[in-house]
Design a protein around this motif. Structure first.
Motif, PDB file in Angstrom:
ATOM      1  N   PHE A 143       0.724  -1.105  -0.010  1.00  9.99           N
ATOM      2  CA  PHE A 143      -0.076  -0.005   0.135  1.00  9.99           C
ATOM      3  C   PHE A 143       0.976   1.300   0.079  1.00  9.99           C
ATOM      4  CE2 PHE A 143      -2.530  -3.381   1.787  1.00  9.99           C
ATOM      5  CZ  PHE A 143      -3.971  -3.224   1.088  1.00  9.99           C
ATOM      6  N   ALA A 144       0.435   2.268  -0.584  1.00  9.60           N
ATOM      7  CA  ALA A 144       1.109   3.428  -1.007  1.00  9.60           C
ATOM      8  C   ALA A 144       0.852   4.581  -0.095  1.00  9.60           C
ATOM      9  CB  ALA A 144       1.088   3.935  -2.503  1.00  9.60           C
ATOM     10  N   ALA A 145       0.224   4.565   1.002  1.00  7.76           N
ATOM     11  CA  ALA A 145      -0.057   5.680   2.028  1.00  7.76           C
ATOM     12  C   ALA A 145       1.058   5.881   2.759  1.00  7.76           C
ATOM     13  CB  ALA A 145      -1.343   5.426   2.660  1.00  7.76           C
ATOM     14  N   ARG A 146       1.100   7.266   3.139  1.00  6.35           N
ATOM     15  CA  ARG A 146       2.212   7.425   4.274  1.00  6.35           C
ATOM     16  C   ARG A 146       1.874   8.634   5.005  1.00  6.35           C
ATOM     17  NH1 ARG A 146       6.940   8.188   2.708  1.00  6.35           N
ATOM     18  NH2 ARG A 146       6.880   6.771   0.593  1.00  6.35           N
ATOM     19  N   CYS A 147       2.434   8.430   6.428  1.00  6.75           N
ATOM     20  CA  CYS A 147       1.773   9.518   7.463  1.00  6.75           C
ATOM     21  C   CYS A 147       3.436   9.868   8.019  1.00  6.75           C
ATOM     22  CB  CYS A 147       0.850   8.747   8.420  1.00  6.75           C
ATOM     23  SG  CYS A 147      -0.740   8.348   7.839  1.00  6.75           S
ATOM     24  N   ASP A 148       3.177  11.021   8.433  1.00  3.43           N
ATOM     25  CA  ASP A 148       4.304  11.781   9.206  1.00  3.43           C
ATOM     26  C   ASP A 148       3.936  11.680  10.839  1.00  3.43           C
ATOM     27  OD1 ASP A 148       6.518  12.754  10.619  1.00  3.43           O
ATOM     28  OD2 ASP A 148       5.874  14.977   9.829  1.00  3.43           O
ATOM     29  N   ALA A 149       3.750  10.460  11.250  1.00  2.53           N
ATOM     30  CA  ALA A 149       3.466  10.580  12.825  1.00  2.53           C
ATOM     31  C   ALA A 149       4.556  10.913  13.641  1.00  2.53           C
ATOM     32  CB  ALA A 149       3.064   8.810  13.153  1.00  2.53           C
ATOM     33  N   ILE A 150       5.424  11.364  13.387  1.00  8.49           N
ATOM     34  CA  ILE A 150       6.586  11.802  14.230  1.00  8.49           C
ATOM     35  C   ILE A 150       6.421  13.338  14.426  1.00  8.49           C
ATOM     36  CG2 ILE A 150       9.071  12.322  14.603  1.00  8.49           C
ATOM     37  CD1 ILE A 150       9.502  10.038  12.492  1.00  8.49           C
TER      38      ILE A 150
ATOM     39  N   ILE B 286      -7.699   3.586   0.112  1.00  7.20           N
ATOM     40  CA  ILE B 286      -6.065   3.707   0.172  1.00  7.20           C
ATOM     41  C   ILE B 286      -5.391   3.287  -1.071  1.00  7.20           C
ATOM     42  CG2 ILE B 286      -5.851   1.279   1.178  1.00  7.20           C
ATOM     43  CD1 ILE B 286      -3.319   2.123   2.459  1.00  7.20           C
ATOM     44  N   ALA B 287      -4.559   3.840  -1.618  1.00 11.12           N
ATOM     45  CA  ALA B 287      -3.967   3.740  -2.728  1.00 11.12           C
ATOM     46  C   ALA B 287      -2.944   2.296  -2.569  1.00 11.12           C
ATOM     47  CB  ALA B 287      -2.933   4.796  -3.135  1.00 11.12           C
ATOM     48  N   THR B 288      -2.874   1.358  -3.477  1.00 10.23           N
ATOM     49  CA  THR B 288      -1.913   0.402  -3.573  1.00 10.23           C
ATOM     50  C   THR B 288      -0.428   1.006  -4.155  1.00 10.23           C
ATOM     51  OG1 THR B 288      -2.450  -0.216  -5.700  1.00 10.23           O
ATOM     52  CG2 THR B 288      -3.852  -1.070  -3.986  1.00 10.23           C
ATOM     53  N   GLU B 289       0.406  -0.082  -3.818  1.00  9.39           N
ATOM     54  CA  GLU B 289       1.507   0.353  -4.459  1.00  9.39           C
ATOM     55  C   GLU B 289       1.509  -0.080  -5.930  1.00  9.39           C
ATOM     56  OE1 GLU B 289       4.454   1.537  -3.883  1.00  9.39           O
ATOM     57  OE2 GLU B 289       4.954   1.606  -1.844  1.00  9.39           O
ATOM     58  N   GLU B 290       2.511   0.667  -6.581  1.00 11.47           N
ATOM     59  CA  GLU B 290       2.594   0.126  -8.353  1.00 11.47           C
ATOM     60  C   GLU B 290       2.942  -0.977  -8.367  1.00 11.47           C
ATOM     61  OE1 GLU B 290       3.762   3.476 -11.170  1.00 11.47           O
ATOM     62  OE2 GLU B 290       4.972   4.028  -9.541  1.00 11.47           O
ATOM     63  N   HIS B 291       2.507  -1.641  -9.462  1.00  9.59           N
ATOM     64  CA  HIS B 291       2.902  -2.697  -9.836  1.00  9.59           C
ATOM     65  C   HIS B 291       2.712  -3.064 -11.240  1.00  9.59           C
ATOM     66  CE1 HIS B 291      -1.464  -4.016 -10.535  1.00  9.59           C
ATOM     67  NE2 HIS B 291      -1.516  -3.312  -9.319  1.00  9.59           N
ATOM     68  N   ASP B 292       3.205  -4.382 -11.914  1.00  5.69           N
ATOM     69  CA  ASP B 292       3.169  -4.804 -13.348  1.00  5.69           C
ATOM     70  C   ASP B 292       1.896  -4.781 -13.598  1.00  5.69           C
ATOM     71  OD1 ASP B 292       4.169  -5.512 -15.879  1.00  5.69           O
ATOM     72  OD2 ASP B 292       4.075  -7.579 -15.235  1.00  5.69           O
ATOM     73  N   SER B 293       1.510  -4.214 -15.156  1.00  9.65           N
ATOM     74  CA  SER B 293      -0.017  -4.076 -15.507  1.00  9.65           C
ATOM     75  C   SER B 293      -0.210  -5.833 -15.885  1.00  9.65           C
ATOM     76  CB  SER B 293       0.005  -3.081 -16.457  1.00  9.65           C
ATOM     77  OG  SER B 293       0.005  -1.852 -16.180  1.00  9.65           O
TER      78      SER B 293
ATOM     79  N   THR C 247      -0.808  10.947   3.446  1.00  5.36           N
ATOM     80  CA  THR C 247      -1.266  11.111   1.915  1.00  5.36           C
ATOM     81  C   THR C 247      -1.557   9.727   1.441  1.00  5.36           C
ATOM     82  OG1 THR C 247       1.219  10.818   1.573  1.00  5.36           O
ATOM     83  CG2 THR C 247       0.531  12.995   1.486  1.00  5.36           C
ATOM     84  N   GLY C 248      -2.215   9.798   0.205  1.00  3.06           N
ATOM     85  CA  GLY C 248      -2.691   8.360  -0.355  1.00  3.06           C
ATOM     86  C   GLY C 248      -3.536   7.817   0.420  1.00  3.06           C
ATOM     87  N   VAL C 249      -4.607   8.198   1.498  1.00  2.77           N
ATOM     88  CA  VAL C 249      -5.697   7.530   1.925  1.00  2.77           C
ATOM     89  C   VAL C 249      -6.848   8.857   2.415  1.00  2.77           C
ATOM     90  CG1 VAL C 249      -4.488   7.921   4.004  1.00  2.77           C
ATOM     91  CG2 VAL C 249      -6.116   6.050   3.868  1.00  2.77           C
TER      92      VAL C 249
END
Length: 645
Positions: free
Chosen positions: A487-494, A512-519, A501-503
């Motif tokens: 999954f491609a979401a990310r957070c700055d929890a620090i 939520i966005a998934t990671e990129e992968h082969d089509s 982002t991505g969610v």
């Protein structure tokens, strides 16, 4: 979650400035700078292997919040990256909104900027690099050219703790995941603030009033969708804003913060905020500030108020300045409503984050926090005094949620608290299991937080799991597993507790966005999807919205029951904005940007992970969050705006 490669000629990297380290905490070595990517040959890459099926039911856990064993380690060398002018050309990683909005060090000293880099502290002491890797700042060695507008293309009361220990996290190595080959089968009152950035959800009231939703409190979706497809979806460039020139001897300055109202697009500069006409880019007002903006809430109120943290003066070689000033800004008038500071003991508090919820402005940091009445600036409450607890930050919008850290370094426990905005009393509390160092607030109603359990994400995203919590009882509803390689979401929890982002969250679901992968097939193209999780069960719903060949899709916010998403394009096309029906997941194109090279050159730098992206009423506004002297060309842009019609 893969990170885009850094640009060539990366500057020297040094630790930045920050708060003193806790003596009892071990300090890990700083990560090495990523290597300069090789020049791609003309041949296509090897097809990456297929990934796991994410529709499987979550595996039993030894307990919610219990540290997880890290997943399978990445291979010794990553697969061969896409070669030639393929997907993502060019993709440099400009620093992103809230990752974190770090404060530059003294003049003339290079530091390590980036979305998870060092966060300088209030008193200029050096600290270890941040745990989520290092990225070059926006604008570094990224050529642009001048362009013309292009036609469209077919606990109880809270008191300040003067003895809070300053905690700096351990470094987590970034695993470079290339072409992750993951497949997703089709299985079957009133809020006082709305959000305006591209990081998460929306608040009650939806939009149509100019206050387009963003991150942080996405669940309370009411009413109908406001964004409709125009007769012609091709956009043109409405305006662009040149990146400000940093003072001599300064490498990077934060320019985080952007907001969208009925008539104004407002954006932070070096030491000011400027309001632009949404359609023409004409300056409507400029609010001068004594120093740079350190942090900004994405929320705005019904009467166009928002909150920021800024420095009391411009940094100098001998005084980097601390982020001590909390201010409320009137985006309609272009003026300050009030400015306040707080102290921890005798020292001024340097704030890492600020938000708005329930008519209250709340700001937090490792050295203390405070809350003020939004209208008057009168102090409402401060975090309860404790030898071992402090409020790391707050999530706002529909409700006000505190992330409170308790315990020593080796026995840390996070308390997720639904707080009464007026009194600071705890209305409900969920205690996460020990060992989870950081949590980010994705939504306050319904309450959803993200965390990297046991440092198992392994990709710098800050997320391995989401926790759906009942904000009335404090009980856990469900735990959603979201492995970093899938999954491609990310957070700055620090530092920036509510910046993800991505969610986004709505309809009691997490999108939520998934990671990129082969089509798949004989194609060497890449793609990804937006998928949905049920917040009551923690399971995927089977809904999926595909990005399309060589596009990458990112959910931005909710629009009533629908999801607004941005599609990052291939190297030879313009980006798109789509509306995803919340039930059928049918996609409707709302905008398609020009594919001319000059426009693509600027748009490609505004990565959804590392920039601020806003969409509303047929306008798309993309902006950087750093101004930097790292450039090889005369023209750099901090803002580019697109519009249809």
């Amino acid at each position: 979650m893969s990170q885009p490669p850094p640009p060539p000629n990366q500057p020297p990297q040094q630790p930045g400035f920050g708060p003193p380290q806790e003596p009892s905490e071990p300090q890990p070595p700083a990560p090495s700078a990523p290597a300069t990517p090789p020049t791609p040959p003309a041949q296509p890459p090897q097809q990456p292997p297929a990934g796991p099926d994410l529709n499987k039911a979550p595996q039993p856990q030894p307990g919610y919040g219990y540290p997880q064993a890290p997943g399978t380690p990445p291979p010794a060398a990553p697969p061969t990256p896409p070669q030639g002018p393929g997907y993502g050309y060019p993709q440099q990683p400009p620093a992103g909104y809230g990752y974190p909005a770090q404060q530059p060090g003294p003049y003339g000293q290079p530091q390590q900027p980036g979305p998870y880099g060092q966060q300088p502290g209030p008193y200029g002491q050096p600290q270890q690099p941040g745990p989520y890797g290092q990225q070059p700042p926006y604008g570094y060695a990224q050529p642009t050219v001048p362009m013309q507008a292009q036609p469209g293309q077919p606990g109880g009361g809270r008191k300040i703790n003067a003895q809070v220990a300053i905690i700096v996290s351990a470094v987590v190595a970034i695993a470079l995941i290339v072409g992750g080959g993951v497949w997703y089968a089709n299985s079957s009152g009133k809020d006082d603030g709305k959000q305006t950035t591209a990081e998460g959800g929306d608040t009650k009231g939806g939009e149509g009033d100019g206050k387009e939703g963003g991150s942080g409190d996405g669940g309370a979706t009411t009413g109908e969708a406001k964004e409709k497809a125009p007769a012609a979806t091709g956009s043109k460039v409405l305006f662009q804003v040149p990146s400000p020139k940093v003072p001599k001897g300064v490498t990077t300055i934060s320019i985080a913060g952007s907001w969208l109202t009925d008539s104004v697009y407002a954006k932070s500069g070096l030491s000011e905020i400027t309001g632009y006409d949404r359609k023409t880019g004409t300056k409507k007002w400029t609010l001068d500030l004594p120093g740079p903006v350190c942090a900004a809430t994405p929320h705005i109120t019904e009467d166009d108020k928002t909150a920021i943290v800024h420095k009391p003066a411009m940094p100098s070689k001998t005084d980097p300045q601390a982020c001590t000033e909390v201010a409320v800004v009137d985006l309609a008038a272009g003026s300050k409503v009030w400015t306040k500071t707080a102290k921890s003991g005798t020292m001024p508090v340097s704030f890492n984050n600020v938000t708005i919820g329930g008519g209250t402005v709340a700001a937090g940091s490792t050295s203390g926090g405070a809350a003020w009445d939004l209208a008057t600036g009168d102090e409402r409450w401060v975090p309860k005094t404790s030898d071992s607890c402090y409020d790391a930050g707050y999530g706002g919008g529909a409700k006000l949620v505190a992330v409170r850290k308790c315990g020593s370094y080796d026995q840390r426990q996070l308390h997720i608290q639904n707080v009464d905005p007026k009194s600071g009393d705890i209305l409900a509390e969920y205690k996460m299991d020990e060992g989870i160092e950081y949590a980010a607030v994705v939504s306050t109603d319904p309450l959803v937080v993200a965390a990297d359990v046991g440092d198992s994400a392994g990709d710098g995203s800050g997320i391995s799991d989401f926790f759906s919590i009942d904000n009335r009882t404090g009980k856990l509803r469900a735990r959603l597993s979201a492995p970093g390689d899938e999954f491609a979401a990310r957070c700055d929890a620090i530092y920036k507790v509510e910046n993800c982002t991505g969610v986004t969250v709505g309809n009691d679901r997490l999108y939520i966005a998934t990671e990129e992968h082969d089509s798949g097939g004989d194609s060497y193209s890449q793609t990804n999807e937006v998928v949905a999780f049920d917040l009551a069960t923690g399971k995927q719903t089977g809904q999926r919205a595909d990005a399309g060949e060589n596009y990458e899709i990112f959910p931005l916010r909710m629009d009533g029951p629908n999801v607004i998403a941005y599609k990052r394009p291939p190297y030879d096309k313009g980006g798109q904005v789509v509306s995803i029906d919340g039930e059928s997941f049918k996609e409707t194109v709302l905008m398609e940007n020009p594919s001319t090279e000059a426009v693509r050159d600027v748009e490609s730098r505004m990565s959804p992970d590392y920039s601020e992206i806003q969409f509303g009423q047929g306008g798309l506004y993309m902006s950087s969050v750093y101004a930097s002297d790292f450039t090889s060309r005369e023209k750099e842009y901090s803002v580019i705006a697109f519009g249809t019609g």
